[in-house]
Scaffold this motif. Sequence first.
Motif, short mmCIF file in Angstrom:
data_model
loop_
_atom_site.label_atom_id
_atom_site.label_comp_id
_atom_site.label_asym_id
_atom_site.label_seq_id
_atom_site.Cartn_x
_atom_site.Cartn_y
_atom_site.Cartn_z
N LEU A 123 0.83 -1.22 0.00
CA LEU A 123 0.00 0.00 0.00
C LEU A 123 0.86 1.26 0.00
N CYS A 129 -4.36 8.18 10.47
CA CYS A 129 -4.64 8.95 11.68
C CYS A 129 -4.96 7.97 12.80
N LEU B 97 -11.00 4.80 0.99
CA LEU B 97 -10.59 4.08 2.21
C LEU B 97 -10.08 2.69 1.84
N ARG B 99 -8.94 1.68 -1.13
CA ARG B 99 -7.70 1.78 -1.91
C ARG B 99 -6.52 2.10 -1.00
N ARG B 100 -6.72 3.01 -0.06
CA ARG B 100 -5.61 3.44 0.81
C ARG B 100 -5.15 2.34 1.76
N LEU B 101 -6.13 1.66 2.40
CA LEU B 101 -5.78 0.74 3.48
C LEU B 101 -5.96 -0.73 3.12
N GLY B 102 -6.34 -1.00 1.88
CA GLY B 102 -6.46 -2.39 1.46
C GLY B 102 -7.65 -3.12 2.07
N LEU B 103 -8.70 -2.39 2.44
CA LEU B 103 -9.90 -3.02 3.01
C LEU B 103 -10.84 -3.47 1.89
N LEU B 109 -17.98 -1.11 9.31
CA LEU B 109 -17.05 -0.62 10.33
C LEU B 109 -17.71 -0.75 11.69
N LEU B 113 -16.35 6.01 11.14
CA LEU B 113 -14.98 6.52 10.98
C LEU B 113 -15.07 7.92 10.42
N LEU B 114 -14.43 8.87 11.09
CA LEU B 114 -14.43 10.25 10.61
C LEU B 114 -13.06 10.58 10.04
N GLU B 115 -13.02 11.06 8.80
CA GLU B 115 -11.75 11.42 8.16
C GLU B 115 -11.79 12.88 7.72
N TYR B 118 -7.90 17.93 3.31
CA TYR B 118 -7.59 19.34 3.03
C TYR B 118 -8.20 19.67 1.67
N PRO B 126 -5.71 16.08 -0.05
CA PRO B 126 -5.04 15.01 0.72
C PRO B 126 -5.70 14.77 2.09
N LEU B 127 -5.60 13.51 2.52
CA LEU B 127 -6.00 13.16 3.89
C LEU B 127 -5.14 13.95 4.87
N ILE B 128 -5.75 14.48 5.91
CA ILE B 128 -4.97 15.13 6.97
C ILE B 128 -5.47 14.64 8.32
N CYS B 129 -4.60 14.74 9.31
CA CYS B 129 -4.97 14.39 10.68
C CYS B 129 -5.14 15.69 11.46
#
Lengths: 232, 232
Positions: A123, A129, B97, B99-103, B109, B113-115, B118, B126-129
């Motif tokens: 990946l 996060c 989700l 694609r990013r984490l291979g789920l 869930l 899940l809150l993401e 930006y 992009p994903l930000i924390c």
Amino acid sequence: MKLLYEGKAKIVYELDENRCIIYFKDTATAFDATKKAEIQGKGTVNNALSSILFALLEDSGIKTHFIKKLSDREMLVWKARRFDVEVVVRNVAAGSLCRRLGLDEGKRLKRPLLELFYKNDKLHDPLICREHLFLLGLMKDSELKEVRRIALRVNSILKNFFEDHGLLLVDFKLEFGLLPDRSVGVIDEISPDTCRLWDMKTGEKLDKDRFRFDLGDLMEGYRRILQRVQGG
Amino acid sequence: MKLLYEGKAKIVYELDENRCIIYFKDTATAFDATKKAEIQGKGTVNNALSSILFALLEDSGIKTHFIKKLSDREMLVWKARRFDVEVVVRNVAAGSLCRRLGLDEGKRLKRPLLELFYKNDKLHDPLICREHLFLLGLMKDSELKEVRRIALRVNSILKNFFEDHGLLLVDFKLEFGLLPDRSVGVIDEISPDTCRLWDMKTGEKLDKDRFRFDLGDLMEGYRRILQRVQGG
């Protein structure tokens, strides 16, 4: 000895139930190992630097897997159950942070920034996060709290140490695991492969970015870091 | 009226100091607007659905920018200072989700899940924390707390509402802003452009994924959602 794990830059052998030997290779890789080279002497310098830095952390009361340096390329460590998480602490904007958020390289951050990445080659080690950690079952909340606390403390210790030797600690990557006594500790290596280090006066890059972006002889940078740290 | 902002699917006009009119266009875009089409009637259905859903939230005590539906394509709203953040709430794994984490797509869930992303086209959102929010100065800590509280409450309200109409709310995107009374409220739209909605019995996708992945007639899906929600 049983080979436990072979990574891009190191091999881990099992010595006994609680201890392992890490062997530092000369292989350098970047960009998901699409760029790769054998660089003579890298393993020796990284073992020397990691041993110095782990000893420094241990002396400052930080739990790590480090027991002692055994030889030029071998380090004796406690066996650990690794968390599949890379913890990056940043003092100055560089690398993927700049690309992701459009920040200028070299921008000093007001406070250290801690980022988590899912250690997963397939990946491409994506940013995650806190909530993703729990979703993926990578760490418990109490473990994350301990990891954050240790990572920020390590930053403070290393930053001061490198500054005393004329080096700016831009950012670095740590890995963590559960040690035989079940406590959370720093594992893996701490070297110019995993730290961005710039000359404080000239801004010259002395770390793996030399290899990534063909900025100059890698070993010259690594050896200068080792010399500085050894007070040379 | 002064044109304040033209986005990919909407135009915002300033009506007076505190109020705006949103005009819903027929343009559909996906993958950073590399895929684009005019789809007759989309604006009308999205305005109808957004108006129903904003009214539902207001009735449940959630602060939003919604005042009333003015016409087929126009909505009257409070003027807001937008946070450049996209808030995604997920109940079931889908889209980026996976694609990013291979789920696997469709994995329920354990908890919503809150993401945070930006909102920046150049950087591809992009994903930000949490820490990146503060670094970029996008939101204050108190605002983030309020945004999280509202987003999870909105999820609970919408999830139940859609379930009552045979629709599974897989995930959705919210935007937030400061309303004229300085409170944090939900802005933008809530529609099949911004929500993944699957038929609860058949699993059929009725939302913008039909357009993204050529799964069938977009408007047929959108109209079926509107009919269901209107009790048809």
